[in-house]
Design a protein around this motif. Sequence first.
Motif, PDB file in Angstrom:
ATOM      1  N   LEU A 411       1.052  -1.089   0.114  1.00 62.10           N
ATOM      2  CA  LEU A 411       0.091  -0.130  -0.177  1.00 62.10           C
ATOM      3  C   LEU A 411       0.787   1.148  -0.114  1.00 62.10           C
ATOM      4  N   VAL A 412       0.637   1.808  -0.910  1.00 57.49           N
ATOM      5  CA  VAL A 412       1.568   3.077  -1.132  1.00 57.49           C
ATOM      6  C   VAL A 412       0.544   4.490  -1.488  1.00 57.49           C
ATOM      7  N   GLY A 413       1.122   5.754  -1.270  1.00 61.02           N
ATOM      8  CA  GLY A 413       0.287   7.119  -1.462  1.00 61.02           C
ATOM      9  C   GLY A 413      -0.731   7.356  -0.313  1.00 61.02           C
ATOM     10  N   GLY A 414      -1.343   8.417  -0.791  1.00 59.66           N
ATOM     11  CA  GLY A 414      -2.357   8.772   0.323  1.00 59.66           C
ATOM     12  C   GLY A 414      -1.468   9.439   1.462  1.00 59.66           C
ATOM     13  N   ALA A 415      -2.433   9.776   2.613  1.00 57.94           N
ATOM     14  CA  ALA A 415      -1.692  10.158   3.730  1.00 57.94           C
ATOM     15  C   ALA A 415      -1.041   9.422   4.680  1.00 57.94           C
ATOM     16  N   ASP A 416      -1.343   8.192   4.644  1.00 53.06           N
ATOM     17  CA  ASP A 416      -0.679   7.128   5.428  1.00 53.06           C
ATOM     18  C   ASP A 416       0.683   6.891   5.183  1.00 53.06           C
ATOM     19  N   ALA A 417       1.460   6.138   5.840  1.00 56.08           N
ATOM     20  CA  ALA A 417       2.676   5.596   5.631  1.00 56.08           C
ATOM     21  C   ALA A 417       2.691   4.443   4.831  1.00 56.08           C
ATOM     22  N   PRO A 418       3.562   4.144   3.807  1.00 53.97           N
ATOM     23  CA  PRO A 418       3.608   2.984   2.960  1.00 53.97           C
ATOM     24  C   PRO A 418       3.627   1.571   4.124  1.00 53.97           C
ATOM     25  N   ARG A 419       2.960   0.546   3.365  1.00 58.64           N
ATOM     26  CA  ARG A 419       2.951  -0.723   4.005  1.00 58.64           C
ATOM     27  C   ARG A 419       3.250  -1.913   3.080  1.00 58.64           C
ATOM     28  N   CYS A 420       3.663  -2.960   3.557  1.00 58.01           N
ATOM     29  CA  CYS A 420       4.163  -4.124   2.870  1.00 58.01           C
ATOM     30  C   CYS A 420       4.095  -5.238   3.654  1.00 58.01           C
ATOM     31  N   THR A 421       3.497  -6.506   3.194  1.00 57.05           N
ATOM     32  CA  THR A 421       3.427  -7.847   3.945  1.00 57.05           C
ATOM     33  C   THR A 421       4.688  -8.515   4.017  1.00 57.05           C
ATOM     34  N   CYS A 422       5.700  -8.082   3.620  1.00 58.65           N
ATOM     35  CA  CYS A 422       7.164  -8.859   3.603  1.00 58.65           C
ATOM     36  C   CYS A 422       7.691  -8.803   5.007  1.00 58.65           C
ATOM     37  N   GLN A 423       8.569  -9.929   5.183  1.00 59.95           N
ATOM     38  CA  GLN A 423       9.177 -10.029   6.377  1.00 59.95           C
ATOM     39  C   GLN A 423       9.849  -8.754   6.973  1.00 59.95           C
ATOM     40  N   GLN A 431      11.123   1.657  10.435  1.00 58.33           N
ATOM     41  CA  GLN A 431      12.002   2.438  11.057  1.00 58.33           C
ATOM     42  C   GLN A 431      13.380   2.509  10.499  1.00 58.33           C
ATOM     43  N   ARG A 432      13.736   1.532   9.440  1.00 58.50           N
ATOM     44  CA  ARG A 432      15.051   1.427   8.778  1.00 58.50           C
ATOM     45  C   ARG A 432      14.896   1.762   7.140  1.00 58.50           C
ATOM     46  N   GLY A 433      14.038   2.549   7.026  1.00 60.07           N
ATOM     47  CA  GLY A 433      13.618   2.666   5.691  1.00 60.07           C
ATOM     48  C   GLY A 433      12.646   1.699   5.023  1.00 60.07           C
ATOM     49  N   VAL A 434      12.190   1.830   3.760  1.00 57.42           N
ATOM     50  CA  VAL A 434      10.985   1.081   3.291  1.00 57.42           C
ATOM     51  C   VAL A 434      11.623  -0.043   2.502  1.00 57.42           C
ATOM     52  N   LYS A 436      12.178  -2.996  -0.663  1.00 61.39           N
ATOM     53  CA  LYS A 436      12.332  -3.024  -2.006  1.00 61.39           C
ATOM     54  C   LYS A 436      10.957  -2.992  -2.678  1.00 61.39           C
ATOM     55  N   HIS A 437      10.174  -3.517  -2.271  1.00 61.92           N
ATOM     56  CA  HIS A 437       8.694  -3.862  -2.891  1.00 61.92           C
ATOM     57  C   HIS A 437       8.066  -2.627  -2.755  1.00 61.92           C
ATOM     58  N   VAL A 438       7.941  -1.796  -1.642  1.00 58.36           N
ATOM     59  CA  VAL A 438       7.408  -0.578  -1.412  1.00 58.36           C
ATOM     60  C   VAL A 438       8.065   0.620  -2.703  1.00 58.36           C
ATOM     61  N   LEU A 439       9.356   0.603  -2.548  1.00 59.53           N
ATOM     62  CA  LEU A 439      10.231   1.458  -3.515  1.00 59.53           C
ATOM     63  C   LEU A 439       9.690   1.106  -4.927  1.00 59.53           C
ATOM     64  N   ALA A 440       9.498  -0.138  -4.935  1.00 62.05           N
ATOM     65  CA  ALA A 440       9.218  -0.533  -6.617  1.00 62.05           C
ATOM     66  C   ALA A 440       7.792  -0.050  -6.882  1.00 62.05           C
ATOM     67  N   ALA A 441       6.760  -0.113  -5.980  1.00 58.47           N
ATOM     68  CA  ALA A 441       5.674   0.454  -6.155  1.00 58.47           C
ATOM     69  C   ALA A 441       5.402   1.833  -6.280  1.00 58.47           C
ATOM     70  N   GLN A 442       6.252   2.395  -5.341  1.00 54.57           N
ATOM     71  CA  GLN A 442       6.182   3.932  -5.470  1.00 54.57           C
ATOM     72  C   GLN A 442       6.807   4.379  -6.751  1.00 54.57           C
ATOM     73  N   LEU A 443       7.738   3.481  -7.588  1.00 54.42           N
ATOM     74  CA  LEU A 443       8.283   4.121  -8.609  1.00 54.42           C
ATOM     75  C   LEU A 443       7.395   3.795  -9.779  1.00 54.42           C
ATOM     76  N   ARG A 444       6.694   2.800  -9.683  1.00 49.27           N
ATOM     77  CA  ARG A 444       5.880   2.594 -10.752  1.00 49.27           C
ATOM     78  C   ARG A 444       4.469   3.382 -10.870  1.00 49.27           C
ATOM     79  N   PHE A 445       4.014   3.554  -9.433  1.00 45.97           N
ATOM     80  CA  PHE A 445       2.656   4.432  -9.522  1.00 45.97           C
ATOM     81  C   PHE A 445       2.700   5.663  -9.142  1.00 45.97           C
ATOM     82  N   ALA A 446       3.992   6.055  -9.024  1.00 43.47           N
ATOM     83  CA  ALA A 446       4.010   7.448  -8.510  1.00 43.47           C
ATOM     84  C   ALA A 446       3.220   8.841  -9.569  1.00 43.47           C
TER      85      ALA A 446
END
Length: 447
Positions: A411-423, A431-434, A436-446
Motif C-alpha cells: 500500500l502506497v500513496g495517500g496520507a498514511d505511511a507505506p505498508r508491505c506484507t514482507c518480512q 524504522q530502517r527505511g522502506v 524494495k517492494h514499497v520502493l518498486a510500487a512507488q516508482l511504478r505508480f508515482a
Amino acid sequence: MSDLTYAYAQPSALAHQPEGDTLLLAAYAENAPASGATCFFRGQLRDSWLTARGLTTLAKVVASRFVPQSAALRDPIVTAGAGQLRFEAFSSCNGVYARLDLGPAALDGEFVQSGTTNVDFNEPMVNALSRIGRAEPVRLSVGQQAVTLERAAGHVTERKVALPERWIKGLTAAQGYLAQMDEKLRLGRTQAAQLLHSLPSGTAKGAIHLMLRGARLSFSPVGGPGAVRVGGAHRLRLLEGLLPLTQAARVYSTPDGQASAVVLELGGGHEFLLALSAEVNRGFSGEGTQLGALLDELPAEWLAGANNLFRGNETFNPTLFGLAHDLAPATVERLCASLSAMGLLGFDLSTNQYFYRRLPFKTDRILRLNPRLKNARTLLSNADDVQLVGVGSGGRTEARVRGTDAWHTVLVGGADAPRCTCQWFSSHQGQRGVCKHVLAAQLRFAA
C-alpha cells in the motif's frame, strides 16, 4: 560489496625532531595522486594534550565493537578546509559514529589544500599520543611534507588497508539522523563529568532514557518529558576519558528516538561528537531512511555542478542553495539525498548546517550502496513483477509485488505511511527505511 584498498607510504608517528615534536599523520586519499604525496595541513597544535586526548578517544571508538565479529581496526578519515579539521570514524560494528572537530582556535598553521583523506592510526602512534604532556608543544602534519619524503627516500613502508564501503553508507545514515536531531539536554561541567555515574553496570539489554531530575542526571527504563532514548547506553563509556575535561555537553535525539548523540565542548576549538544507533545490533550502514528521496534520479550534470561548487568543510545550506539556483524544495531534498549517498555531506549539530566532504564524485555509489533501491529498479524491469490491484479513496494505491518466494501486498500513496506484507517490513515497520517492494510500487505508480 567491494572495499577500497589503499596504502600508506610510511606509518603515522609522533616524531622527535630538533625543532620539537611533530605528529605526522600519514594520509592516503581515495583520489590521491600516484605519488601519494598529498599534504592537507601543517602547523602547530595550540593545545596538543587536549587534541591528543580527543584523538585517543577516537582511536578507542575505532577499535571497539559491540556485536561479535572479526572486523579489523579501521583508519579514520579527516576532512581539511575552511580553517578546521574534522576527524571521523565508526566503531568496527558500525553502530557508533564519532567525530573530533578541531576549529580555528585549536590550530595555528597552513591549510595546504582542502579535501578528505584517510589517516593511519597505528598502535605505536596511538600509544605515543597517550604520552603527550600537558604543556608539550607539538606540530601537526596531515599528509606528507617534503622533509618527510626526503627522510623516507629509499625506504617505503606500505600498510595496505581495506576501507569498507559500508563506511560510506554509515556516513550517509549518520548525517541523515543528525540532520533530524533536536537538542534535548544541556549539561554544565559538573553534570557532564557525572554523565555515566548512574549508568547501569554491564551491557544494556534494551534502550534506557537519560533525563534531568532537577539538576541531577539519571538513567531510567521509563521515559518522561524531555527524556532522551539511548539504545545500547553502555556504549557511552567510550567517552570516559573526555568527560572530566568537558566544559559543557549537549544531548540530542531524533524525534522518533532512532538515534541519539552527545556533543562535548572541550574548549579551545575542540568538540567531540558521539552518535549511537537505535540498538547495539543495528549498524548505521544498514539504515535506509533516505531511500524515498532517491527514487527520482537527478541528472548527473546537476550533481556534478553542485559538487564542483564546494570545498572541504564548506557549509552547505540547502535552503539558500535552492533559492540561489531557483530549485524547488523537493528537488533540493533529492539533491541532498544524492550527495549524501555518495558520502559527500556531513552534518554539524553545533551550527545546524551540512558540511562538505571532498570524496571522489562517483554517482554509481548511489545504487551500489543502496541495494534495496537497486533491487526495486530490477523489479521494474519486468512489467509483471509489480501489478496494480486498485486505487482507493484518498489516492491510496494497492499493488502486488513479486518477492523472492511469494507475492506481497503493498500500500502506497495517500496520507498514511507505506505498508508491505514482507518480512522486512514486519520486522522494522519502516524504522530502517522502506523495503524494495514499497520502493518498486512507488516508482511504478508515482503520480
